[in-house]
Write a protein that holds these residues in place. Sequence first.
Motif, PDB file in Angstrom:
ATOM      1  N   ARG A  60      -4.398   6.558  -2.831  1.00 22.03           N
ATOM      2  CA  ARG A  60      -3.961   5.265  -2.333  1.00 22.03           C
ATOM      3  C   ARG A  60      -3.702   4.347  -3.534  1.00 22.03           C
ATOM      4  O   ARG A  60      -4.561   4.179  -4.397  1.00 22.03           O
ATOM      5  CB  ARG A  60      -5.045   4.666  -1.430  1.00 22.03           C
ATOM      6  CG  ARG A  60      -4.769   3.256  -0.908  1.00 22.03           C
ATOM      7  CD  ARG A  60      -6.015   2.735  -0.217  1.00 22.03           C
ATOM      8  NE  ARG A  60      -5.865   1.362   0.247  1.00 22.03           N
ATOM      9  CZ  ARG A  60      -5.578   1.026   1.498  1.00 22.03           C
ATOM     10  NH1 ARG A  60      -5.407   1.967   2.417  1.00 22.03           N
ATOM     11  NH2 ARG A  60      -5.473  -0.244   1.836  1.00 22.03           N
ATOM     12  N   GLU A 117      -8.068   8.790  -1.244  1.00 24.04           N
ATOM     13  CA  GLU A 117      -7.822   8.509   0.171  1.00 24.04           C
ATOM     14  C   GLU A 117      -8.287   9.705   0.985  1.00 24.04           C
ATOM     15  O   GLU A 117      -7.933  10.847   0.703  1.00 24.04           O
ATOM     16  CB  GLU A 117      -6.332   8.251   0.412  1.00 24.04           C
ATOM     17  CG  GLU A 117      -5.950   7.981   1.867  1.00 24.04           C
ATOM     18  CD  GLU A 117      -6.388   6.613   2.364  1.00 24.04           C
ATOM     19  OE1 GLU A 117      -6.356   6.394   3.592  1.00 24.04           O
ATOM     20  OE2 GLU A 117      -6.770   5.757   1.517  1.00 24.04           O
ATOM     21  N   THR A 133      -4.938  13.270  -1.262  1.00 27.47           N
ATOM     22  CA  THR A 133      -4.138  12.056  -1.085  1.00 27.47           C
ATOM     23  C   THR A 133      -4.742  10.909  -1.879  1.00 27.47           C
ATOM     24  O   THR A 133      -5.967  10.758  -1.945  1.00 27.47           O
ATOM     25  CB  THR A 133      -4.070  11.664   0.408  1.00 27.47           C
ATOM     26  OG1 THR A 133      -3.590  12.775   1.162  1.00 27.47           O
ATOM     27  CG2 THR A 133      -3.145  10.470   0.619  1.00 27.47           C
ATOM     28  N   ASN A 189       4.140   7.508   1.654  1.00 27.54           N
ATOM     29  CA  ASN A 189       3.974   6.699   2.860  1.00 27.54           C
ATOM     30  C   ASN A 189       3.946   5.237   2.424  1.00 27.54           C
ATOM     31  O   ASN A 189       2.944   4.762   1.877  1.00 27.54           O
ATOM     32  CB  ASN A 189       2.671   7.095   3.571  1.00 27.54           C
ATOM     33  CG  ASN A 189       2.493   6.394   4.902  1.00 27.54           C
ATOM     34  OD1 ASN A 189       3.047   5.317   5.128  1.00 27.54           O
ATOM     35  ND2 ASN A 189       1.722   7.002   5.784  1.00 27.54           N
ATOM     36  N   TYR A 190       5.073   4.509   2.666  1.00 27.33           N
ATOM     37  CA  TYR A 190       5.170   3.111   2.242  1.00 27.33           C
ATOM     38  C   TYR A 190       6.124   2.359   3.164  1.00 27.33           C
ATOM     39  O   TYR A 190       7.229   2.824   3.435  1.00 27.33           O
ATOM     40  CB  TYR A 190       5.679   3.019   0.803  1.00 27.33           C
ATOM     41  CG  TYR A 190       5.831   1.589   0.315  1.00 27.33           C
ATOM     42  CD1 TYR A 190       4.719   0.791   0.110  1.00 27.33           C
ATOM     43  CD2 TYR A 190       7.097   1.056   0.069  1.00 27.33           C
ATOM     44  CE1 TYR A 190       4.857  -0.525  -0.325  1.00 27.33           C
ATOM     45  CE2 TYR A 190       7.242  -0.247  -0.371  1.00 27.33           C
ATOM     46  CZ  TYR A 190       6.121  -1.048  -0.566  1.00 27.33           C
ATOM     47  OH  TYR A 190       6.252  -2.342  -0.988  1.00 27.33           O
ATOM     48  N   GLU A 204      -2.450   0.448  -4.602  1.00 30.46           N
ATOM     49  CA  GLU A 204      -2.261  -0.904  -4.099  1.00 30.46           C
ATOM     50  C   GLU A 204      -1.551  -1.748  -5.157  1.00 30.46           C
ATOM     51  O   GLU A 204      -2.033  -1.894  -6.275  1.00 30.46           O
ATOM     52  CB  GLU A 204      -3.609  -1.539  -3.736  1.00 30.46           C
ATOM     53  CG  GLU A 204      -4.360  -0.792  -2.643  1.00 30.46           C
ATOM     54  CD  GLU A 204      -5.676  -1.472  -2.275  1.00 30.46           C
ATOM     55  OE1 GLU A 204      -5.889  -2.626  -2.723  1.00 30.46           O
ATOM     56  OE2 GLU A 204      -6.480  -0.852  -1.557  1.00 30.46           O
ATOM     57  N   LYS A 230       0.571   5.477   0.017  1.00 28.41           N
ATOM     58  CA  LYS A 230      -0.253   6.679   0.148  1.00 28.41           C
ATOM     59  C   LYS A 230       0.618   7.874  -0.204  1.00 28.41           C
ATOM     60  O   LYS A 230       1.711   8.027   0.342  1.00 28.41           O
ATOM     61  CB  LYS A 230      -0.813   6.814   1.561  1.00 28.41           C
ATOM     62  CG  LYS A 230      -1.775   5.689   1.945  1.00 28.41           C
ATOM     63  CD  LYS A 230      -2.308   5.863   3.352  1.00 28.41           C
ATOM     64  CE  LYS A 230      -3.232   4.707   3.742  1.00 28.41           C
ATOM     65  NZ  LYS A 230      -3.745   4.849   5.129  1.00 28.41           N
ATOM     66  N   ILE A 261       0.843  -1.206   0.000  1.00 26.01           N
ATOM     67  CA  ILE A 261       0.000   0.000   0.000  1.00 26.01           C
ATOM     68  C   ILE A 261       0.873   1.250   0.000  1.00 26.01           C
ATOM     69  O   ILE A 261       1.736   1.416   0.877  1.00 26.01           O
ATOM     70  CB  ILE A 261      -0.940   0.019   1.219  1.00 26.01           C
ATOM     71  CG1 ILE A 261      -1.681  -1.325   1.362  1.00 26.01           C
ATOM     72  CG2 ILE A 261      -1.911   1.180   1.104  1.00 26.01           C
ATOM     73  CD1 ILE A 261      -2.528  -1.683   0.177  1.00 26.01           C
TER      74      ILE A 261
END
Length: 399
Positions: free
Chosen positions: A369, A384, A367, A341-342, A371, A289, A287
């Motif tokens: 997301r 997000e 933001t 963010n990972y 996947e 972000k 994931i």
Amino acid sequence: YKGNIKLSTILGLPHHHHIIIYIVLVLIVESGMKLLTNRETLLEPLQAISGIVERRLSLPILATTLVNAQHESITFTATDLEVELVTGISQPVQEPGIITLPAKKLLDITRSLPPNSAIGIESSDSRAAVRCGKSRFSLLAVSAAEYPVIGDFEPILVFEIPPRDLKGIIEGTQFSMAHQDVRYWFNGLMLEIGNNRIRAVATDGHRLALSEAEVVVDIETPLQIIVPRKGIIEIFRILAETSEAVQIRVGTNHIQVKQGAYTLTSKLIDGRFPDYERVLAEKGDKIVKANRESLRQGLARTSILSNEKFRGIKIALEMNVLRSAAHNTEQEEAEEEIEVNYSGAPLEIGFNASYLLDVLSVIKTDTVRLEFSKPDRSCLIRPEGGSANCRYVVGPIRL
């Protein structure tokens, strides 16, 4: 009536009856028309129908617009036999009549005239005169009886939707429609109506876009229809973000969208849309972000030096870092490092940069997301921290 067969014989009527009918037909089809209007008033409907008018001239009549002038209104119709748009203006008419005029020429003439000028149009037989001040134009007017119209149909479903919602789901998906694909059901937008929602889905086989909105519909089993590409583009063009709801009528072979002065009717694509739910069901365990705008700008810069045909870029994921890289046949290279963010395992995967940028351009939240799962699996992208009414799947490419 032409030929040697008597009209009375065809209709099964006495001879004097067929004479009366013949006179009525002459009055309706061959009557002249005379009106006086304003340049700006005329310009708006002509611009609206310009996207429908057929330019390839498979049939000369498709390059014209049907002008129906009644006592207090004038309607303009354009069609390419697949999509039909009818719009009009409230305007007193000196002499009612129905004619067809060359649409592009009439639009170009109107555009070229001075602002707020008075325009007079008068037709007689097979010609129409357009006058404005000292300017005069003579146009060919084809018989209205030859003009093809889709006509009315019996709807199986009628409902209303706010124009902002309809425009939103089209904007969020139309870029994923295919263009002239042999799988003809890809060359349009699938609308799924039911369960108090309308869902738009588009795919070209390499990517998929889904967007939905709430709507009140009286239907037990969800209905799926596929609206052709041109129909969707023209629906999007005519929608105005006002408080006036859009009425949608769905038939077996047609869809009709009405708002204000505009009525657009489109044939539907006859085909079975693929099982999009199966594509969306694939979940990724990696994931990411990211700030949507930072990611979009970083990928856009990298794509400048990508291959012009395939637009391929490589994405490498590491702890809180997404690196994008591209190169081309001239041995030029680009690399961008973007903070994200990972916290998952490292991963390298290739994508068509244009597909990713299309998605990041229509998502509205700050933001996003993303996947991921494996280098040979698709990426799922969604908003997000906002309304989760849209989802996007982008397939990988081999670099």
